[in-house]
Design a protein around this motif. Structure first.
Motif, PDB file in Angstrom:
ATOM      1  N   LYS A  67      -3.021  44.259  42.075  1.00 33.94           N
ATOM      2  CA  LYS A  67      -2.136  44.354  40.891  1.00 33.94           C
ATOM      3  C   LYS A  67      -0.790  45.379  41.260  1.00 33.94           C
ATOM      4  CE  LYS A  67      -2.174  46.409  36.285  1.00 33.94           C
ATOM      5  NZ  LYS A  67      -1.491  45.072  35.729  1.00 33.94           N
ATOM      6  N   ALA A  68       0.194  44.921  40.736  1.00 33.50           N
ATOM      7  CA  ALA A  68       1.446  45.058  40.977  1.00 33.50           C
ATOM      8  C   ALA A  68       1.584  46.762  40.485  1.00 33.50           C
ATOM      9  CB  ALA A  68       2.592  44.529  40.433  1.00 33.50           C
ATOM     10  N   PRO A  69       2.196  47.705  41.260  1.00 34.98           N
ATOM     11  CA  PRO A  69       2.461  49.022  40.732  1.00 34.98           C
ATOM     12  C   PRO A  69       3.079  48.899  39.121  1.00 34.98           C
ATOM     13  CG  PRO A  69       3.320  48.919  42.884  1.00 34.98           C
ATOM     14  CD  PRO A  69       3.281  47.481  42.357  1.00 34.98           C
ATOM     15  N   THR A  70       2.784  50.021  38.336  1.00 41.71           N
ATOM     16  CA  THR A  70       3.288  50.237  36.878  1.00 41.71           C
ATOM     17  C   THR A  70       4.049  51.500  37.079  1.00 41.71           C
ATOM     18  OG1 THR A  70       1.247  51.244  36.370  1.00 41.71           O
ATOM     19  CG2 THR A  70       1.441  48.745  36.195  1.00 41.71           C
ATOM     20  N   LYS A  71       4.573  51.491  35.762  1.00 43.40           N
ATOM     21  CA  LYS A  71       5.249  53.189  35.741  1.00 43.40           C
ATOM     22  C   LYS A  71       4.498  54.206  35.735  1.00 43.40           C
ATOM     23  CE  LYS A  71       8.622  55.387  32.593  1.00 43.40           C
ATOM     24  NZ  LYS A  71       9.425  55.277  31.303  1.00 43.40           N
ATOM     25  N   GLN A  72       3.103  54.003  35.013  1.00 45.29           N
ATOM     26  CA  GLN A  72       2.191  54.976  35.163  1.00 45.29           C
ATOM     27  C   GLN A  72       1.432  55.313  36.567  1.00 45.29           C
ATOM     28  OE1 GLN A  72      -0.886  54.348  32.135  1.00 45.29           O
ATOM     29  NE2 GLN A  72      -1.764  56.409  32.649  1.00 45.29           N
ATOM     30  N   PHE A  73       1.432  54.139  37.361  1.00 42.76           N
ATOM     31  CA  PHE A  73       0.653  54.258  38.404  1.00 42.76           C
ATOM     32  C   PHE A  73       1.918  53.593  39.776  1.00 42.76           C
ATOM     33  CE2 PHE A  73      -2.673  53.669  35.516  1.00 42.76           C
ATOM     34  CZ  PHE A  73      -3.409  54.978  35.922  1.00 42.76           C
ATOM     35  N   ARG A  79      -5.948  51.317  46.398  1.00 41.06           N
ATOM     36  CA  ARG A  79      -7.247  52.211  46.872  1.00 41.06           C
ATOM     37  C   ARG A  79      -8.397  51.717  45.789  1.00 41.06           C
ATOM     38  NH1 ARG A  79      -5.115  58.232  48.599  1.00 41.06           N
ATOM     39  NH2 ARG A  79      -3.237  57.634  49.678  1.00 41.06           N
ATOM     40  N   ILE A  80      -8.142  50.829  44.924  1.00 45.00           N
ATOM     41  CA  ILE A  80      -9.361  50.308  44.026  1.00 45.00           C
ATOM     42  C   ILE A  80     -10.325  49.766  44.819  1.00 45.00           C
ATOM     43  CG2 ILE A  80      -9.922  48.722  42.578  1.00 45.00           C
ATOM     44  CD1 ILE A  80      -7.693  49.355  40.655  1.00 45.00           C
ATOM     45  N   VAL A  81      -9.918  49.248  45.868  1.00 45.97           N
ATOM     46  CA  VAL A  81     -11.012  48.324  46.787  1.00 45.97           C
ATOM     47  C   VAL A  81     -11.735  49.363  47.253  1.00 45.97           C
ATOM     48  CG1 VAL A  81      -9.417  47.980  48.856  1.00 45.97           C
ATOM     49  CG2 VAL A  81     -11.325  46.438  48.351  1.00 45.97           C
ATOM     50  N   ASN A  82     -11.219  50.262  47.837  1.00 45.52           N
ATOM     51  CA  ASN A  82     -12.151  51.576  48.424  1.00 45.52           C
ATOM     52  C   ASN A  82     -12.945  51.908  47.577  1.00 45.52           C
ATOM     53  OD1 ASN A  82      -8.942  52.242  50.028  1.00 45.52           O
ATOM     54  ND2 ASN A  82     -10.918  51.669  51.158  1.00 45.52           N
ATOM     55  N   VAL A 260       0.471  55.150  55.568  1.00 41.91           N
ATOM     56  CA  VAL A 260      -0.983  55.300  54.990  1.00 41.91           C
ATOM     57  C   VAL A 260      -1.459  54.146  54.619  1.00 41.91           C
ATOM     58  CG1 VAL A 260      -1.804  56.699  53.337  1.00 41.91           C
ATOM     59  CG2 VAL A 260       0.091  57.586  54.268  1.00 41.91           C
ATOM     60  N   LYS A 261      -2.575  53.952  54.722  1.00 41.21           N
ATOM     61  CA  LYS A 261      -3.576  52.928  54.300  1.00 41.21           C
ATOM     62  C   LYS A 261      -3.725  52.794  52.884  1.00 41.21           C
ATOM     63  CE  LYS A 261      -6.083  52.201  58.606  1.00 41.21           C
ATOM     64  NZ  LYS A 261      -7.394  52.135  59.106  1.00 41.21           N
ATOM     65  N   GLU A 262      -3.165  51.779  51.935  1.00 40.88           N
ATOM     66  CA  GLU A 262      -3.485  51.855  50.683  1.00 40.88           C
ATOM     67  C   GLU A 262      -4.382  50.640  50.245  1.00 40.88           C
ATOM     68  OE1 GLU A 262      -2.665  53.793  48.214  1.00 40.88           O
ATOM     69  OE2 GLU A 262      -1.418  55.284  49.202  1.00 40.88           O
ATOM     70  N   GLY A 263      -5.585  51.049  50.540  1.00 45.05           N
ATOM     71  CA  GLY A 263      -6.526  49.666  50.332  1.00 45.05           C
ATOM     72  C   GLY A 263      -6.284  48.809  51.314  1.00 45.05           C
ATOM     73  N   SER A 301       3.543  46.854  52.912  1.00 46.51           N
ATOM     74  CA  SER A 301       3.594  46.282  51.242  1.00 46.51           C
ATOM     75  C   SER A 301       4.808  47.129  50.874  1.00 46.51           C
ATOM     76  CB  SER A 301       2.612  46.177  50.351  1.00 46.51           C
ATOM     77  OG  SER A 301       1.954  47.583  50.132  1.00 46.51           O
ATOM     78  N   LYS A 302       5.160  48.452  51.241  1.00 50.18           N
ATOM     79  CA  LYS A 302       5.878  49.401  50.573  1.00 50.18           C
ATOM     80  C   LYS A 302       6.577  50.076  51.604  1.00 50.18           C
ATOM     81  CE  LYS A 302       6.273  52.790  47.128  1.00 50.18           C
ATOM     82  NZ  LYS A 302       5.671  53.560  45.972  1.00 50.18           N
TER      83      LYS A 302
END
Length: 330
Positions: A67-73, A79-82, A260-263, A301-302
């Protein structure tokens, strides 16, 4: 709803395949249990259904992590997959405990009855074929994620060398199906040995061995994903990106570099030194070029890049394969 379906299409395919296969195996093992009354087959049915639910969670988690980043996140949902994998190993841990417990009980109090042996062997043979197929598919996916060529069924053996470079969901599928395939083979052999030798305790012994193998998977996957939740550096990619950055003639030194690994993805933050005489417009072009180069690397990705004034010193040094900076300047 349309966004959710779009995300699900990008979920980890091996985990979805494993969920479907284990659900099918759970159903036919349930039918076999109803025909034979074999308690071991009931345990296998619960094991397969548990694995099916487990892999389904992993598939959904891998999809939501994209899911694409949002203003809140703003950091995204990688990291949801972790987190989902950590939840999934709890299910495997419970199954492991029950497997060892039932194996110990059967070992201490073996049953001399042997009902529906051919049905049990037939179901286990189907399980071996299907689980091995999923394992081979997961092996191919591991090689693909590591940038290696697939090798058919030989991918299972070849994948071990590149398992640490696989995505969390793919690694979990590979390791779980490796244990499931080996477990089916051991159970198949145990039934034959018990039938022809009369040593019924072997079925309990094999059950405990399978349970211990599952506990190993639990420990390995838990540690890998716990590091992922905290935020782990990809040392190999950090070294590679540092080399790419220092090749740029406009970059004099690296103040700080984080990969840094993000998922399933990598986020890169770079602070580099450049000549103070360069114009802001020129440095903006340098930033755009470096961003494009880094984003073209597998899994990135970023990218965030900042510049600092060149102090005339080279502070970025390599210690073995781990590049580090001797300065604390920000």
């Amino acid at each position: 709803m349309a966004d959710l379906l779009k995300l699900l299409k990008e979920g980890n395919k091996p985990s979805l395949m494993a969920a479907c296969v284990n659900a099918f195996l759970g159903i036919i093992k349930g039918i076999a249990f109803s025909l034979t009354g074999n308690v071991a087959m009931f345990a296998e049915m619960m094991h397969s259904l548990g694995d099916a639910a487990n892999q389904l969670f992993v598939y959904i988690g891998s999809a939501l992590s994209k899911k694409a980043p949002t203003k809140q996140f703003p950091g995204g949902f990688g990291r949801i997959v972790n987190l989902v994998c950590l939840f999934a190993v709890i299910i495997v841990a419970i199954l492991s405990y029950e497997t060892v417990k039932e194996g110990w009980h059967h070992f201490m109090h073996p049953s001399d009855e042997s009902k529906g042996m051919l049905i049990a062997l037939g179901v286990l043979f189907i399980g071996i074929v299907l689980e091995a197929t999923v394992l081979a598919k997961a092996g191919v996916e591991v090689l693909h994620e590591a940038g290696q060529e697939k090798a058919g069924m030989a991918s299972i053996v070849k994948a071990f060398a590149y398992l640490n470079r696989a995505k969390p969901a793919t690694k979990l599928v590979f390791m779980e199906d490796l244990v499931a395939t080996a477990g089916n083979v051991l159970a198949f052999a145990a039934i034959l040995i018990a039938h022809f030798t009369g040593w019924a305790r072997i079925e309990g012994l094999v059950s405990m061995i399978i349970g211990c193998m599952m506990f190993y998977v639990v420990g390995k996957i838990f540690l890998d994903n716990a590091r992922g939740v905290i935020g782990e550096t990809d040392e190999e990619m950090l070294n590679h990106i540092a080399h790419l950055v220092m090749e740029d003639p406009n970059i004099k030194d690296i103040v700080r570099l984080e990969v840094v690994k993000e998922g399933e993805f990598l986020h890169v933050e770079l602070v580099a030194e450049a000549d103070a005489k360069l114009s802001l417009a020129y440095l903006d072009d340098v930033r755009d070029h470096l961003t494009a180069v880094i984003l073209s690397q597998k899994g990135v990705s970023k990218v965030a890049i900042l510049f600092d004034e060149d102090d005339g010193l080279i502070n970025w040094v390599h210690v073995g394969d781990k590049p580090t900076s001797t300065t604390t300047k920000h």
